[in-house]
Design a protein around this motif. Structure first.
Motif, mmCIF file in Angstrom:
data_model
loop_
_atom_site.group_PDB
_atom_site.id
_atom_site.type_symbol
_atom_site.label_atom_id
_atom_site.label_comp_id
_atom_site.label_asym_id
_atom_site.label_seq_id
_atom_site.Cartn_x
_atom_site.Cartn_y
_atom_site.Cartn_z
ATOM 1 N N GLN A 1 -0.545 -3.154 -6.381
ATOM 2 C CA GLN A 1 -0.284 -2.413 -5.375
ATOM 3 C C GLN A 1 -2.293 -1.657 -5.231
ATOM 4 O O GLN A 1 -2.310 -0.936 -6.006
ATOM 5 C CB GLN A 1 0.655 -1.155 -5.588
ATOM 6 C CG GLN A 1 1.876 -1.766 -5.286
ATOM 7 C CD GLN A 1 3.425 -0.875 -5.173
ATOM 8 O OE1 GLN A 1 3.327 0.037 -6.546
ATOM 9 N NE2 GLN A 1 4.468 -1.315 -4.200
ATOM 10 N N THR A 2 -1.478 -0.517 -4.122
ATOM 11 C CA THR A 2 -2.682 0.379 -3.486
ATOM 12 C C THR A 2 -2.188 1.537 -3.423
ATOM 13 O O THR A 2 -1.891 1.802 -2.382
ATOM 14 C CB THR A 2 -4.172 -0.265 -2.398
ATOM 15 O OG1 THR A 2 -4.326 -1.347 -2.554
ATOM 16 C CG2 THR A 2 -4.846 0.818 -2.555
ATOM 17 N N HIS A 3 -2.900 2.316 -3.888
ATOM 18 C CA HIS A 3 -1.986 3.956 -4.076
ATOM 19 C C HIS A 3 -3.744 5.072 -3.467
ATOM 20 O O HIS A 3 -4.606 4.987 -4.220
ATOM 21 C CB HIS A 3 -2.388 4.398 -5.196
ATOM 22 C CG HIS A 3 -1.144 5.946 -5.438
ATOM 23 N ND1 HIS A 3 -1.870 6.732 -6.313
ATOM 24 C CD2 HIS A 3 -1.471 6.535 -4.366
ATOM 25 C CE1 HIS A 3 -0.513 7.384 -6.009
ATOM 26 N NE2 HIS A 3 -1.266 7.831 -4.510
ATOM 27 N N THR B 1 0.746 -0.914 0.307
ATOM 28 C CA THR B 1 0.040 -0.468 -0.193
ATOM 29 C C THR B 1 1.118 1.325 0.049
ATOM 30 O O THR B 1 1.798 1.548 0.381
ATOM 31 C CB THR B 1 -0.957 0.206 0.860
ATOM 32 O OG1 THR B 1 -1.982 -1.465 0.750
ATOM 33 C CG2 THR B 1 -1.579 1.252 1.389
ATOM 34 N N ILE B 2 0.609 2.431 -0.978
ATOM 35 C CA ILE B 2 1.501 3.072 -0.964
ATOM 36 C C ILE B 2 0.056 4.268 -0.804
ATOM 37 O O ILE B 2 -0.369 5.095 -1.029
ATOM 38 C CB ILE B 2 2.216 3.595 -2.075
ATOM 39 C CG1 ILE B 2 2.996 2.340 -2.822
ATOM 40 C CG2 ILE B 2 2.686 5.215 -2.208
ATOM 41 C CD1 ILE B 2 2.783 3.216 -4.465
ATOM 42 N N ALA C 1 -4.507 8.258 -2.041
ATOM 43 C CA ALA C 1 -4.313 9.666 -2.241
ATOM 44 C C ALA C 1 -5.086 10.602 -1.066
ATOM 45 O O ALA C 1 -5.994 10.678 -0.757
ATOM 46 C CB ALA C 1 -4.094 10.557 -3.518
ATOM 47 N N PRO D 1 2.838 3.408 -9.090
ATOM 48 C CA PRO D 1 2.829 2.386 -8.487
ATOM 49 C C PRO D 1 2.661 0.978 -9.301
ATOM 50 O O PRO D 1 2.142 1.239 -10.084
ATOM 51 C CB PRO D 1 1.050 2.357 -7.679
ATOM 52 C CG PRO D 1 0.833 3.371 -8.856
ATOM 53 C CD PRO D 1 1.830 4.349 -9.250
ATOM 54 N N THR E 1 -0.126 8.572 -0.062
ATOM 55 C CA THR E 1 0.781 9.974 -0.895
ATOM 56 C C THR E 1 -0.285 10.773 -0.166
ATOM 57 O O THR E 1 -1.749 11.224 0.294
ATOM 58 C CB THR E 1 0.274 10.297 -2.364
ATOM 59 O OG1 THR E 1 -0.756 10.003 -2.743
ATOM 60 C CG2 THR E 1 1.883 9.042 -2.799
ATOM 61 N N ARG F 1 -3.813 7.245 -11.673
ATOM 62 C CA ARG F 1 -2.305 6.483 -10.300
ATOM 63 C C ARG F 1 -2.991 6.527 -9.297
ATOM 64 O O ARG F 1 -1.882 5.800 -8.516
ATOM 65 C CB ARG F 1 -1.144 7.062 -10.690
ATOM 66 C CG ARG F 1 -0.099 7.335 -12.290
ATOM 67 C CD ARG F 1 0.892 8.055 -11.972
ATOM 68 N NE ARG F 1 1.582 8.128 -13.324
ATOM 69 C CZ ARG F 1 2.976 9.240 -13.113
ATOM 70 N NH1 ARG F 1 3.297 9.617 -12.190
ATOM 71 N NH2 ARG F 1 2.917 9.356 -14.611
ATOM 72 N N VAL F 2 -4.335 7.140 -9.371
ATOM 73 C CA VAL F 2 -4.703 6.663 -7.891
ATOM 74 C C VAL F 2 -5.698 6.353 -8.262
ATOM 75 O O VAL F 2 -6.896 5.575 -8.592
ATOM 76 C CB VAL F 2 -5.072 7.661 -7.174
ATOM 77 C CG1 VAL F 2 -5.776 7.881 -5.571
ATOM 78 C CG2 VAL F 2 -3.862 9.454 -7.284
ATOM 79 N N ASP F 3 -5.730 4.850 -6.828
ATOM 80 C CA ASP F 3 -7.429 4.311 -6.272
ATOM 81 C C ASP F 3 -8.133 4.831 -5.285
ATOM 82 O O ASP F 3 -9.360 4.390 -5.899
ATOM 83 C CB ASP F 3 -6.703 2.349 -5.553
ATOM 84 C CG ASP F 3 -6.092 2.055 -6.717
ATOM 85 O OD1 ASP F 3 -5.719 1.992 -7.619
ATOM 86 O OD2 ASP F 3 -4.730 2.170 -6.383
ATOM 87 N N ARG G 1 1.706 12.551 -5.406
ATOM 88 C CA ARG G 1 1.073 11.748 -6.592
ATOM 89 C C ARG G 1 1.464 11.125 -7.553
ATOM 90 O O ARG G 1 1.284 10.020 -8.544
ATOM 91 C CB ARG G 1 -0.285 11.968 -7.363
ATOM 92 C CG ARG G 1 -1.289 12.478 -5.215
ATOM 93 C CD ARG G 1 -2.930 12.888 -5.910
ATOM 94 N NE ARG G 1 -2.591 14.019 -7.214
ATOM 95 C CZ ARG G 1 -2.622 15.377 -6.127
ATOM 96 N NH1 ARG G 1 -1.895 15.282 -5.527
ATOM 97 N NH2 ARG G 1 -2.389 15.772 -7.403
#
Length: 378
Positions: A110-112, A92-93, A114, A106, A95, A160-162, A102
């Motif tokens: 991976q889970t991003h 998990t990332i 924000a 990823p 930001t 790029r953001v989930d 952001r």
């Protein structure tokens, strides 16, 4: 802690001077203490009294000469800086950013998440904060050209953001406008220390140490032009209120020149002792908050000491400060001056102000955040 997150990396903007985003990060680390931290640049001098036990990884900017002086002028490198971070070992990332963090890339597994303080102000709100710089006439036109490119890059980051988290409804609306996505509103919170009660002797010692009068209005802020601290100075010059300013930043020389010759304006600089700041909150007759902020931790911190707020009527502060209960709002410098002239702290109920601040405690923030993180992984 939510164990379903796996290994977690927290990616932030540059860490050169402790501020509101750092407080939110410290709260987040209480929930996920095993996280690693990634940032463009870390200046230990700005965090001398801050206990961060986690590993801090930096970018190549950390190795550049004069890095602390010129780091804010390297935004053309942001795509390279963030995209070069190797975060492949994390599940998990998160930001946590008011800027371009952001921009990390990823992996598909991976889970991003924000956590957006605000879409970058320099790109979307024309806030360059160069009023106090000798290079402002050069920096502005160059920045305007670069911003066209960087806005395209910023909007390209959306896929790029989930999951998106906003720190206020004000910022959720900005995220929707700039990026076309919905976000979950989770308000940040202040730690229990801000509700501490102080003895009169302690307050008197603080006033003596900093050589300030008993009766004063207060500003606690980084000194940037968008914070509109010049409004507070101009109003206090007219009303003859003592104004105590806590903080430092690039607008210092301009503000100091503006207040030259007026003995009722006090600049204390950055105070690395939070307890001293809390005692100033306690003693102040009112806190002034003139800028447009994403959430605004400082008003909530002052409210925790029962101190009312005079704030500009826009931004996250309109969601925390209850009008006529916790303070008043203004729309321009003249309105602020009028409010100051007739202000009376005795007209406010201290207990009601403190009760409102408790609704934005760190405990509430972490409970809400943990619940949302569980929803993501369930």
């Amino acid at each position: 802690m939510n164990s379903n997150l796996g290994r977690v990396a927290i990616v932030t903007d540059q860490m050169t001077a402790f501020g509101g985003a750092d407080r939110e990060m410290l709260s987040l680390l209480k929930l996920i203490p095993t996280s690693d931290i990634y940032t463009v640049l870390f200046n230990p001098e700005g965090y001398k009294n801050i206990d961060i036990k986690q590993k801090i990884f930096t970018s190549f900017v950390q190795k550049l000469p004069f890095k602390y002086r010129f780091s804010k002028h390297l935004k053309i490198l942001n795509p390279i800086i963030y995209e070069e971070f190797d975060l492949g070992k994390y599940d998990t990332i998160i930001t946590l950013s008011a800027g371009p963090a952001r921009g990390i890339i990823p992996d598909i597994n991976q889970t991003h998440i924000a956590m957006v303080m605000t879409p970058p102000r320099s790109l979307w709100d024309h806030e360059l904060n160069v009023r106090g710089s000798k290079l402002r006439n050069i920096y502005r036109p160059i920045s305007n050209i670069l911003n066209n490119y960087l806005r395209l890059w910023d909007t390209s980051l959306v896929p790029r953001v989930d999951y998106w988290i906003a720190n206020s409804t004000f910022i959720a609306n900005k995220i929707k406008k700039r990026y076309g996505v919905k976000s979950k509103v989770i308000y940040p919170g202040i730690s229990n220390e801000y509700f501490e009660k102080f003895k009169k002797e302690e307050i008197d010692n603080i006033l003596l140490r900093y050589q300030i009068p008993q009766d004063f209005v207060l500003i606690v802020s980084r000194l940037y032009d968008y914070k509109r601290i010049d409004w507070a100075i101009k109003s206090c010059i007219k009303t003859k209120d003592n104004l105590v300013i806590v903080g430092e930043g690039p607008d210092y020389k301009y503000l100091k020149k503006l207040s030259k010759g007026y003995e009722n304006i006090y600049f204390l600089g950055f105070l690395d002792n939070d307890r001293d700041v809390r005692m100033l909150y306690n003693q102040a007759k009112v806190l002034l908050f003139c800028g447009v902020e994403d959430f605004g931790l400082v008003p909530v911190e002052a409210m925790a000491q029962g101190t009312p707020i005079l704030a500009f009527r826009e931004g996250g502060v309109t969601e925390t400060v209850l009008e006529n209960v916790c303070g008043q709002f203004f729309l321009d410098n003249d309105e602020l001056t009028k409010l100051l002239k007739k202000f009376d702290k005795k007209g406010y109920n201290e207990d009601k102000i403190v009760d409102r601040a408790r609704e934005f405690s760190e405990k509430v923030f972490l409970e809400n955040l943990n619940q949302y993180l569980k929803q993501i992984h369930d």
